[in-house]
Write an enzyme that holds these catalytic residues in place. Sequence first.
Site, PDB file in Angstrom:
ATOM      1  CG  ASP A  50      80.463  43.899  43.664  1.00  0.00           C
ATOM      2  OD1 ASP A  50      81.292  44.762  44.000  1.00  0.00           O
ATOM      3  OD2 ASP A  50      79.243  44.138  43.531  1.00  0.00           O
ATOM      4  CG  HIS A 110      76.003  50.797  47.080  1.00  0.00           C
ATOM      5  ND1 HIS A 110      75.295  49.654  47.313  1.00  0.00           N
ATOM      6  CD2 HIS A 110      76.022  50.943  45.736  1.00  0.00           C
ATOM      7  CE1 HIS A 110      74.889  49.131  46.170  1.00  0.00           C
ATOM      8  NE2 HIS A 110      75.323  49.905  45.204  1.00  0.00           N
TER       9      HIS A 110
END
Length: 121
Positions: A48, A115
């Site tokens: 990630d 995000h």
Amino acid sequence: MPNKLENLKMSNGVEFPIFGLGTWQAYDSAQLTQALEVALESGYRHIDTAEMYLNENIIGDFLDAKFKSGKFKRSDIFITSKLAPFWHQPDYAEWAIDESLKSLKTDYIDLFLIHNPCPYK
């Protein structure tokens, strides 16, 4: 080498590795490379990252070397990255994804998230 860790199946049928190496605040190239090495050797198959972590290029170099060595194939590793808040506008999103692809030295990202989904005006 241990067997790969357990996966979950997403609604689209894609296998998602339960355990992944999070790379937030992993800026030091040597330390991140070592962490990636240990993670893969331990059975992790999910990495990630995000453009905002400023380490996609380190991860890309590491994975590119692993793929070229034949130890892993691209399909063995599940990569998650994220669209930074300042690229949320549709005109910028495609460019930002292309930049992540270049940095990660891959043709695709398995999961691409928004995000901090609170864009700037």
